[in-house]
Design an enzyme around this catalytic site. Structure first.
Site, PDB file in Angstrom:
ATOM      1  N   THR A 130       9.004  -0.790   4.377  1.00 46.09           N
ATOM      2  CA  THR A 130       7.587  -0.427   4.532  1.00 46.09           C
ATOM      3  C   THR A 130       7.300   0.371   5.812  1.00 46.09           C
ATOM      4  O   THR A 130       6.160   0.722   6.059  1.00 46.09           O
ATOM      5  CB  THR A 130       6.700  -1.695   4.562  1.00 46.09           C
ATOM      6  OG1 THR A 130       7.125  -2.506   5.663  1.00 46.09           O
ATOM      7  CG2 THR A 130       6.795  -2.485   3.278  1.00 46.09           C
ATOM      8  N   HIS A 160       2.076  -5.219   4.261  1.00 49.01           N
ATOM      9  CA  HIS A 160       3.248  -5.254   3.378  1.00 49.01           C
ATOM     10  C   HIS A 160       2.814  -5.461   1.923  1.00 49.01           C
ATOM     11  O   HIS A 160       3.379  -4.869   1.006  1.00 49.01           O
ATOM     12  CB  HIS A 160       4.216  -6.366   3.810  1.00 49.01           C
ATOM     13  CG  HIS A 160       4.955  -6.013   5.070  1.00 49.01           C
ATOM     14  ND1 HIS A 160       6.309  -5.834   5.103  1.00 49.01           N
ATOM     15  CD2 HIS A 160       4.515  -5.764   6.323  1.00 49.01           C
ATOM     16  CE1 HIS A 160       6.684  -5.491   6.335  1.00 49.01           C
ATOM     17  NE2 HIS A 160       5.601  -5.467   7.095  1.00 49.01           N
ATOM     18  N   ASN A 179       0.987   2.013   7.239  1.00 51.16           N
ATOM     19  CA  ASN A 179       0.048   2.225   6.130  1.00 51.16           C
ATOM     20  C   ASN A 179      -1.162   3.021   6.591  1.00 51.16           C
ATOM     21  O   ASN A 179      -1.601   3.944   5.911  1.00 51.16           O
ATOM     22  CB  ASN A 179      -0.410   0.891   5.545  1.00 51.16           C
ATOM     23  CG  ASN A 179       0.742   0.155   4.919  1.00 51.16           C
ATOM     24  OD1 ASN A 179       1.219   0.532   3.865  1.00 51.16           O
ATOM     25  ND2 ASN A 179       1.232  -0.866   5.602  1.00 51.16           N
ATOM     26  N   SER A 180      -1.703   2.653   7.745  1.00 47.64           N
ATOM     27  CA  SER A 180      -2.868   3.385   8.253  1.00 47.64           C
ATOM     28  C   SER A 180      -2.505   4.845   8.486  1.00 47.64           C
ATOM     29  O   SER A 180      -3.286   5.755   8.175  1.00 47.64           O
ATOM     30  CB  SER A 180      -3.372   2.752   9.554  1.00 47.64           C
ATOM     31  OG  SER A 180      -3.880   1.462   9.284  1.00 47.64           O
ATOM     32  N   ASP A 212      10.680  -6.841  -0.475  1.00 47.15           N
ATOM     33  CA  ASP A 212      10.382  -6.325   0.854  1.00 47.15           C
ATOM     34  C   ASP A 212      11.661  -6.415   1.690  1.00 47.15           C
ATOM     35  O   ASP A 212      12.311  -7.474   1.704  1.00 47.15           O
ATOM     36  CB  ASP A 212       9.277  -7.210   1.461  1.00 47.15           C
ATOM     37  CG  ASP A 212       8.638  -6.604   2.685  1.00 47.15           C
ATOM     38  OD1 ASP A 212       9.373  -6.167   3.588  1.00 47.15           O
ATOM     39  OD2 ASP A 212       7.395  -6.575   2.739  1.00 47.15           O
ATOM     40  N   ASP A 268       6.585  -0.557  15.501  1.00 50.06           N
ATOM     41  CA  ASP A 268       6.892   0.815  15.092  1.00 50.06           C
ATOM     42  C   ASP A 268       5.755   1.787  15.369  1.00 50.06           C
ATOM     43  O   ASP A 268       5.855   2.968  15.012  1.00 50.06           O
ATOM     44  CB  ASP A 268       7.193   0.826  13.594  1.00 50.06           C
ATOM     45  CG  ASP A 268       6.014   0.314  12.787  1.00 50.06           C
ATOM     46  OD1 ASP A 268       5.383  -0.671  13.217  1.00 50.06           O
ATOM     47  OD2 ASP A 268       5.704   0.903  11.735  1.00 50.06           O
ATOM     48  N   GLU A 325      -2.348   6.533   5.190  1.00 50.18           N
ATOM     49  CA  GLU A 325      -3.696   6.644   4.612  1.00 50.18           C
ATOM     50  C   GLU A 325      -4.453   7.792   5.285  1.00 50.18           C
ATOM     51  O   GLU A 325      -5.100   8.598   4.617  1.00 50.18           O
ATOM     52  CB  GLU A 325      -4.443   5.315   4.776  1.00 50.18           C
ATOM     53  CG  GLU A 325      -3.869   4.222   3.872  1.00 50.18           C
ATOM     54  CD  GLU A 325      -4.282   2.808   4.286  1.00 50.18           C
ATOM     55  OE1 GLU A 325      -5.182   2.645   5.137  1.00 50.18           O
ATOM     56  OE2 GLU A 325      -3.696   1.840   3.749  1.00 50.18           O
ATOM     57  N   GLN A 381     -10.597  -0.109   4.018  1.00 50.83           N
ATOM     58  CA  GLN A 381     -10.338   1.032   4.910  1.00 50.83           C
ATOM     59  C   GLN A 381     -10.287   2.374   4.163  1.00 50.83           C
ATOM     60  O   GLN A 381     -10.791   3.385   4.655  1.00 50.83           O
ATOM     61  CB  GLN A 381      -9.030   0.803   5.655  1.00 50.83           C
ATOM     62  CG  GLN A 381      -8.623   1.939   6.555  1.00 50.83           C
ATOM     63  CD  GLN A 381      -7.654   1.501   7.627  1.00 50.83           C
ATOM     64  OE1 GLN A 381      -7.990   0.670   8.455  1.00 50.83           O
ATOM     65  NE2 GLN A 381      -6.480   2.046   7.622  1.00 50.83           N
TER      66      GLN A 381
HETATM   67  N1  UDP Z   1      -7.084  -2.405   6.270  1.00 50.83           N
HETATM   68  C1  UDP Z   1      -8.209  -2.635   5.534  1.00 50.83           C
HETATM   69  N2  UDP Z   1      -9.375  -2.892   6.187  1.00 50.83           N
HETATM   70  C2  UDP Z   1      -9.492  -2.905   7.532  1.00 50.83           C
HETATM   71  C3  UDP Z   1      -8.329  -2.655   8.285  1.00 50.83           C
HETATM   72  C4  UDP Z   1      -7.138  -2.392   7.630  1.00 50.83           C
HETATM   73  O1  UDP Z   1      -8.192  -2.600   4.305  1.00 50.83           O
HETATM   74  O2  UDP Z   1     -10.601  -3.170   8.016  1.00 50.83           O
HETATM   75  C5  UDP Z   1      -5.807  -2.147   5.555  1.00 50.83           C
HETATM   76  C6  UDP Z   1      -5.342  -0.721   5.717  1.00 50.83           C
HETATM   77  O3  UDP Z   1      -5.907   0.077   4.713  1.00 50.83           O
HETATM   78  C7  UDP Z   1      -3.830  -0.847   5.618  1.00 50.83           C
HETATM   79  C8  UDP Z   1      -3.523  -2.270   6.056  1.00 50.83           C
HETATM   80  O4  UDP Z   1      -4.780  -2.953   6.093  1.00 50.83           O
HETATM   81  O5  UDP Z   1      -3.391  -0.643   4.291  1.00 50.83           O
HETATM   82  C9  UDP Z   1      -2.931  -2.354   7.439  1.00 50.83           C
HETATM   83  O6  UDP Z   1      -1.623  -1.916   7.422  1.00 50.83           O
HETATM   84  P1  UDP Z   1      -0.980  -1.125   8.643  1.00 50.83           P
HETATM   85  O7  UDP Z   1       0.438  -0.855   8.296  1.00 50.83           O
HETATM   86  O8  UDP Z   1      -1.797   0.058   8.995  1.00 50.83           O
HETATM   87  O9  UDP Z   1      -1.099  -2.112   9.873  1.00 50.83           O
HETATM   88  P2  UDP Z   1      -0.737  -3.665  10.113  1.00 50.83           P
HETATM   89  O10 UDP Z   1      -1.950  -4.423   9.727  1.00 50.83           O
HETATM   90  O11 UDP Z   1       0.457  -3.991   9.289  1.00 50.83           O
HETATM   91  O12 UDP Z   1      -0.488  -3.715  11.576  1.00 50.83           O
END
Ligand code: UDP
Length: 468
Positions: free
Chosen positions: A131, A19, A351-352, A109, A371, A355, A332
């Protein structure tokens, strides 16, 4: 007195990595367009945020020493944040009130609807930032408005909602398939809509070309502006100088080590595996992934958070030395952008997912909860940029299945189609946030409104009085 009316936005995230990243990115995008942006995050996370041109202010969730881990229970945390967050956010707005740069809008948010009440108390604008994907927001919006009842009945599966593909049971958000599984999180998801009709803007981290149709289908109930993907500018349009990363990391990234290692690997030869910041896999699932990686012909870079490390099979690393690297956290985006990466095994956090799309990396989806299931469905069937690994009857993706998926994405006919599509989406994501792109236009409209409002402060109060 000109400066007094310069727009100043305070951006308030729910304090988890998934977030903070998109909301901080939005703050930077606004700052690049001449809006002063302050990022107000919890005392526990405030020291992890470092972004150029963004002021950072602490607010309290009531758990200043350990955040969510200190609270331990979701409902306790959410309540603590609502009470303490309202009070401390209000203090920040008051603090700037008589400065040369009073806060004119709270971008919050959507998990924190109380922030809109705070904005209202101060007579300033409030904008809700969602988000999740549009599809997921649309599903919960239908629940809020009574056009979808929980739990979803067996005879209503596959679920058919306007503007969305038919969703079979494995494609549905876990909260609607099993509403009893996480009651506090479900309540938080629903609370996003509780006072939304009072918000001045609704934003969503997606883009027209990707989810415009879904957004249109629900626009009367949820008139969101699509302003994403909120990925640092260096990976997209390159228009924000020095914007090479999100600017926030809750864990120490071991990226240099990873990049040194990746440099020694051939192009597109490495599988990058990460389950984001929250998912906790079963030991059995970890083992299956480990043996798939050991049995496959691919190099791999696997992020296993420290808290997950104990589930890691003994002797696994010794037996895969040379072709594998396991790290506790990394940047990441830097990994996904590296030419040695050929595929992204992801939990399909939004986010992943964005990305992977924005960087054109083919994906293997292994969704776990929330989700992530619908996101995986879109990755495989709608955008066709990857495949989803199928679970067995115990909810485990077996090693043979994962290996099969990796082969489909890394080599052969299907891989070529997936790579082609991934390349196209990468271009579209860039175009959306680039000059005159669909998301860029929406952001510009918002900025223009804030700028033009400088002589019409009174109208905010009028509106406030009118709405009570
Ligand atoms: N991320 C990162 N390094 C890692 C794993 C994840 O920087 O080793 C970041 C990734 O780029 C993303 C966020 O953490 O922006 C994870 O958000 P996402 O919505 O994918 O998953 P959540 O962690 O909320 O389940």
């Amino acid at each position: 007195m000109e400066a007094t009316h310069h727009p100043h936005v305070v951006v308030v995230p729910y304090p988890s990595q998934g977030h903070i990243n998109p909301l901080l990115q939005f703050a930077k995008r606004l700052a690049s367009k001449g809006v002063k942006a302050t990022f107000a995050t919890t005392r526990y996370t405030v020291k992890s945020v470092h972004a150029a041109n963004i002021a950072v202010e602490p607010i309290s969730d009531g758990f200043d020493d350990g955040g969510f881990a200190q609270a331990q229970k979701e409902d306790v945390y959410i309540k603590g944040f609502r009470e303490n967050g309202s009070r401390t956010l209000s203090q920040i707005i008051s603090k700037y009130q008589n400065s040369g740069s009073p806060i004119t809008c709270v971008v919050y948010d959507s998990f924190l609807p109380w922030a809109l009440d705070v904005a209202r108390q101060h007579g300033i604008y409030g904008a809700s930032f969602f988000t999740n994907s549009v599809a997921v927001c649309a599903i919960f919006c239908h629940i809020h408005h009574g056009s979808l009842a929980l739990p979803v009945k067996q005879e209503d599966v596959p679920l058919q909602l306007p503007g969305l593909p038919a969703l079979n049971s494995p494609d549905m958000p876990s909260f609607i398939k099993a509403p009893e599984s996480y009651p506090a999180y479900l309540a938080m998801k629903m609370s996003q809509y509780s006072n939304l009709e009072k918000a001045d803007w609704i934003f969503n981290n997606s883009f027209e070309e990707l989810e415009g149709e879904a957004a249109k289908s629900v626009s009367e109930l949820w008139p969101a502006k699509l302003i994403g993907p909120m990925v640092p500018s260096a990976y997209l349009d390159g228009r924000i100088e020095g914007d090479g990363g999100y600017g926030a990391s809750l864990w120490k990234p071991l990226s240099e080590h990873c990049i040194r290692w990746l440099k020694m690997k051939p192009q597109k030869s490495v599988v990058y595996i990460s389950f984001g910041s929250m998912v906790s896999l079963s030991a059995k699932q970890m083992e299956e992934i480990a043996w798939a990686l050991k049995g496959g012909d691919f190099n791999f870079l696997w992020v296993v958070r420290e808290s997950e490390r104990s589930k890691f099979p003994d002797s696994f690393m010794d037996s895969t030395a040379g072709k594998g690297l396991v790290v506790s956290w990394c940047n990441q985006l830097e990994m996904l952008a590296h030419p040695s990466i050929g595929c992204f095994v992801t939990h399909c956090g939004w986010n992943s997912t964005l990305e992977g799309l924005s960087l054109g990396v083919p994906m293997v989806g292994m969704p776990q909860w929330s989700d992530q299931m619908p996101d995986a469905k879109f990755i495989e069937d709608i955008w066709r940029v990857g495949v989803r690994a199928k679970e067995n009857e115990f909810g485990i993706v077996r090693r043979e299945e994962l290996l099969f998926c990796l082969k489909q994405v890394m080599e052969g006919e299907r891989s070529r189609e997936i790579r082609r599509n991934a390349g196209l989406w990468k271009e579209m994501a860039r175009a959306a946030v680039g000059e005159k792109g669909s998301s860029d236009k929406s952001i510009n409209e918002f900025v223009k409104h804030l700028m033009d409002a400088k002589g019409r402060e009174g109208t905010w109060n009028d509106r406030f009085l009118r709405e009570g």
